[in-house]
Structures are given as C-alpha cells and as structure tokens.
Design a protein around this motif. Structure first.
Motif, short mmCIF file in Angstrom:
data_model
loop_
_atom_site.label_atom_id
_atom_site.label_comp_id
_atom_site.label_asym_id
_atom_site.label_seq_id
_atom_site.Cartn_x
_atom_site.Cartn_y
_atom_site.Cartn_z
N SER A 207 11.77 7.22 -1.11
CA SER A 207 12.80 8.26 -1.05
C SER A 207 12.84 8.91 0.33
O SER A 207 13.93 9.19 0.87
CB SER A 207 12.53 9.31 -2.13
N LEU A 208 11.67 9.16 0.92
CA LEU A 208 11.64 9.74 2.26
C LEU A 208 12.25 8.80 3.30
O LEU A 208 12.96 9.23 4.21
CB LEU A 208 10.20 10.09 2.64
N GLU A 209 11.99 7.50 3.16
CA GLU A 209 12.57 6.54 4.10
C GLU A 209 14.09 6.48 3.96
O GLU A 209 14.81 6.40 4.96
CB GLU A 209 11.95 5.16 3.86
N ALA A 212 15.60 9.51 5.48
CA ALA A 212 15.51 9.49 6.94
C ALA A 212 16.54 8.57 7.58
O ALA A 212 16.65 8.56 8.82
CB ALA A 212 14.11 9.07 7.36
N GLY A 213 17.28 7.79 6.79
CA GLY A 213 18.32 6.94 7.33
C GLY A 213 17.96 5.48 7.46
O GLY A 213 18.72 4.72 8.09
N ARG A 214 16.87 5.06 6.90
CA ARG A 214 16.51 3.65 6.98
C ARG A 214 17.43 2.82 6.10
O ARG A 214 17.89 3.29 5.06
CB ARG A 214 15.06 3.46 6.54
N ALA A 215 17.70 1.60 6.52
CA ALA A 215 18.58 0.71 5.74
C ALA A 215 17.99 0.48 4.36
O ALA A 215 16.78 0.35 4.19
CB ALA A 215 18.77 -0.61 6.48
N ARG A 216 18.89 0.42 3.36
CA ARG A 216 18.41 0.34 1.99
C ARG A 216 17.63 -0.94 1.73
O ARG A 216 16.56 -0.90 1.13
CB ARG A 216 19.60 0.43 1.02
N LYS A 217 18.13 -2.07 2.20
CA LYS A 217 17.42 -3.33 1.93
C LYS A 217 16.09 -3.37 2.66
O LYS A 217 15.10 -3.91 2.13
CB LYS A 217 18.31 -4.51 2.31
N ARG A 221 12.47 -3.51 0.75
CA ARG A 221 11.53 -4.59 1.08
C ARG A 221 10.18 -4.01 1.49
O ARG A 221 9.13 -4.56 1.12
CB ARG A 221 12.12 -5.44 2.21
N ALA A 222 10.19 -2.90 2.22
CA ALA A 222 8.92 -2.24 2.56
C ALA A 222 8.25 -1.69 1.31
O ALA A 222 7.02 -1.73 1.18
CB ALA A 222 9.17 -1.11 3.57
N PHE A 223 9.03 -1.20 0.37
CA PHE A 223 8.48 -0.73 -0.91
C PHE A 223 7.79 -1.88 -1.65
O PHE A 223 6.69 -1.71 -2.21
CB PHE A 223 9.63 -0.15 -1.74
N ALA A 224 8.41 -3.04 -1.67
CA ALA A 224 7.81 -4.21 -2.33
C ALA A 224 6.53 -4.65 -1.63
O ALA A 224 5.54 -5.01 -2.28
CB ALA A 224 8.81 -5.36 -2.38
N ASP A 225 6.52 -4.58 -0.30
CA ASP A 225 5.32 -4.97 0.44
C ASP A 225 4.17 -3.99 0.19
O ASP A 225 3.01 -4.39 0.11
CB ASP A 225 5.62 -5.05 1.94
N ARG A 226 4.48 -2.71 0.07
CA ARG A 226 3.43 -1.73 -0.19
C ARG A 226 2.85 -1.88 -1.59
O ARG A 226 1.64 -1.70 -1.78
CB ARG A 226 3.98 -0.30 0.00
N MET A 227 3.69 -2.19 -2.56
CA MET A 227 3.17 -2.37 -3.92
C MET A 227 2.42 -3.68 -4.08
O MET A 227 1.42 -3.75 -4.77
CB MET A 227 4.31 -2.29 -4.92
N GLY A 228 2.92 -4.74 -3.44
CA GLY A 228 2.21 -6.01 -3.47
C GLY A 228 2.25 -6.74 -4.78
O GLY A 228 1.36 -7.55 -5.07
N ILE A 229 3.27 -6.49 -5.63
CA ILE A 229 3.39 -7.18 -6.91
C ILE A 229 4.70 -7.97 -6.93
O ILE A 229 5.64 -7.68 -6.17
CB ILE A 229 3.33 -6.21 -8.10
N GLU A 230 4.76 -8.96 -7.79
CA GLU A 230 5.92 -9.84 -7.83
C GLU A 230 7.17 -9.12 -8.32
O GLU A 230 8.28 -9.39 -7.86
CB GLU A 230 5.60 -11.03 -8.75
N LEU A 235 12.75 -7.10 -7.47
CA LEU A 235 13.71 -5.99 -7.49
C LEU A 235 14.36 -5.80 -6.12
O LEU A 235 15.57 -5.57 -6.03
CB LEU A 235 12.99 -4.71 -7.92
N ALA A 236 13.58 -5.90 -5.05
CA ALA A 236 14.14 -5.75 -3.71
C ALA A 236 15.15 -6.85 -3.41
O ALA A 236 16.23 -6.60 -2.87
CB ALA A 236 13.02 -5.75 -2.68
N THR A 237 14.82 -8.08 -3.80
CA THR A 237 15.76 -9.19 -3.59
C THR A 237 17.03 -9.01 -4.41
O THR A 237 18.15 -9.25 -3.93
CB THR A 237 15.08 -10.51 -3.95
N MET A 238 16.89 -8.56 -5.66
CA MET A 238 18.05 -8.36 -6.53
C MET A 238 18.97 -7.26 -6.00
O MET A 238 20.19 -7.40 -5.99
CB MET A 238 17.58 -8.02 -7.93
N LEU A 239 18.40 -6.16 -5.51
CA LEU A 239 19.22 -5.08 -4.97
C LEU A 239 19.93 -5.52 -3.69
O LEU A 239 21.10 -5.13 -3.45
CB LEU A 239 18.35 -3.85 -4.70
#
Length: 312
Positions: A207-209, A212-217, A221-230, A235-239
C-alpha cells in the motif's frame, strides 16, 4: 612421540578460534576508521549542545554494535543473497546483514573458547577427539544461522499460504463493494492485522509503494517476491494481464479466489491421503511389538505352568 602432544592441543584449538575470528576483525578494523571520520564530521555540524557528550548508551554497547555493523562485507553477490534470505525471513532492517555475519562469527568463536576451557574434562578421551569436536563445532557454528533463517522462511511461507485464501475473499468483497484495488489493499491489510500478521505486513508495504506512485504491476511483482510463495506470483501475473487486457477486475479476483479455495481443499486432501503411509513405520516399530507381546505372553506363561519341567 605423537603428532599432537597433550600440551599442543589447547594451543591448536586457540589458534583455530583466532583464525576463525580474523575475517571479522579485519573487516571491523577496515571500516572503523571511516565510521570515525563520518561521526567526527557529524559532531562538528551538531551545534545544538556543544561539548556535551552523548550518554544514551554505554561505551561497551557502542563497541559491540559497531563491531556487529562492520563485521560484514559491504557489497557482493553473497551479501545480496543473504539480504534476500533475510527479507524472506522477516528481517528487512538495514543492518540485518551485518548482524547475520556477526552471529556467524559468534557461533564459531564462542564454542571454540568453551571447548578450550573444557579440555581438562576431556583428558580421558582420545587425543584426537578435541580436534574432531572443534571441527564439528566450527561447521555447526557456520551453518546454524543459515538453518535458523531457513526455518523462519519456511514458517512465514506456510503462514502466507494459509492466509492467502482469506486475503483473496476480503479483496473480492472490497472490490465488489466499490473500492479501488489500491484502497482494497489498504483495507484488507488493516483487517488481517490480528489473524494473519505476516500478510498484513506485506500488504502494508504494498500500500505504501502504491501510494508513493510506483507502477501497479511493479509493486505487485515486488509483493510476490517478498512473500516468496506461488500464490502471490500467480496473483501478480493475473493482475498484470487483467490490466493489459482490460478485463473486469472483480470477476478476475473472484475466479482467482475460488481457485485458491479449491487449492486449499486439494492440499488438505493430499495431507490426509499421505497420513496412512506416514503411520506405517510407527505402527510397525512401536504398536505391533506391544500388541504381539500382549497377545503371546499369557500363552507363554500358561504353557510354562502346564508343561512339566525337564530335569537338568
């Protein structure tokens, strides 16, 4: 005359302990001068309380924390890999890498010192036993922090996978209620504070990212990398695909949420089907001998009473 006499073993162990501590000491001495220069420049700029020393922490505490902060290399592939593991384990702090290398150094040196003081109690063992024990302690000390990080990463991944369907259900409810995706992320993160704190932390960062204006995709993708689960990667690919193709976000999230629920059911069924195979060895080694003894011992006792004893 043996290769290692009784007087040479303590010296050899002490030499191994000092040798293991050399990399951290060299790194500490290399970076300490630069830190002192920076602190000197900062103290010159601090004009609010001239001449008054800081007393927030003791000198020993500052020395220990400074050694921990300077005991790690500043850059390199190894540092990047360690930082990635620390982020997955839930240690995103700036000085987490230096603390990790300091922990490895402590786990190597402290057991060696303890072994050095316990040598008089090992007099009855073979002369090569302390050397082998020292090597074993070094290997365990080097691998113990990594094993701890691996266990933390596994726990966090399991917690994330367990709470991901709940997150998707709340996300679908928020989006279909009229909230935007960014507002839904913030709302779901607040709702999951108590039940799934691991996911709540990642959603708060996401939410903070986004704010701050970061691109949604890129943010997803950074959210998926931080969680490290399939599931997070899917979800990131689908969005990203939904945004590129212009499909309905609510319908897409609903389909993905139903798929997450079905995956959880299949995972539970897989665990249930694997249970009989896992119980086979305990039944054979623990339950079956006891059952056999309960069934056969009364018959053996009765046969001993009925049959006449043979003269010796």
């Amino acid at each position: 005359m043996t290769i290692f006499s009784g007087s040479m073993v303590p010296a050899a162990l002490f030499f191994l302990a000092v040798l293991a501590a050399i990399p951290g000491i060299v790194s500490f001495m290399r970076n300490r001068q630069a830190d002192e220069d920076v602190n000197r420049r900062l103290s010159r700029r601090d004009k609010e309380s001239p001449g008054e020393p800081r007393r927030t922490e003791s000198r020993i505490g500052r020395a220990v924390m400074g050694f921990a902060d300077n005991a790690a290399p500043a850059e390199g592939a190894e540092v990047s890999a360690v930082r990635a593991k620390l982020n997955l384990a839930g240690f995103p702090q700036k000085n987490a890498v230096s603390r990790y290398f300091a922990a490895r150094l402590v786990c190597v040196v402290i057991p060696q010192v303890a072994l050095l003081f316990s040598l008089p109690y090992l007099a009855g063992y073979p002369k090569y036993a302390p050397v082998g024990l020292s090597i074993l302690l070094v290997l365990l000390g080097l691998s113990a922090p990594g094993m701890y990080l691996d266990s933390k990463i596994k726990q966090r991944k399991q917690a994330g996978s367990l709470g991901f369907p709940d997150m998707m259900d709340l996300m679908v409810a928020c989006v279909e209620a009229g909230l935007s995706l960014d507002a839904a992320v913030q709302r779901v993160g607040e709702e999951l504070e108590l039940r799934h704190p691991v996911i709540a932390v990642h959603l708060r960062t996401l939410s903070l990212e986004l704010r701050a204006g970061r691109a949604r995709k890129t943010a997803w993708r950074a959210f998926a990398d931080r969680m490290g689960i399939e599931e997070a990667g899917s979800l990131a690919t689908m969005l990203r695909q939904a945004e590129e193709m212009g499909t309905s976000l609510g319908q897409t999230l609903r389909v993905f949420s139903a798929d997450m629920r079905q995956r959880r059911i299949l995972y539970a069924e897989e665990k249930a089907m694997a249970l009989p195979a896992k119980l086979t060895l305990p039944l054979i080694f623990f339950v079956f001998p006891v059952l056999l003894g309960v069934l056969t011992l009364p018959a053996v006792v009765m046969l001993g009473k009925v049959l006449p004893s043979q003269p010796g």
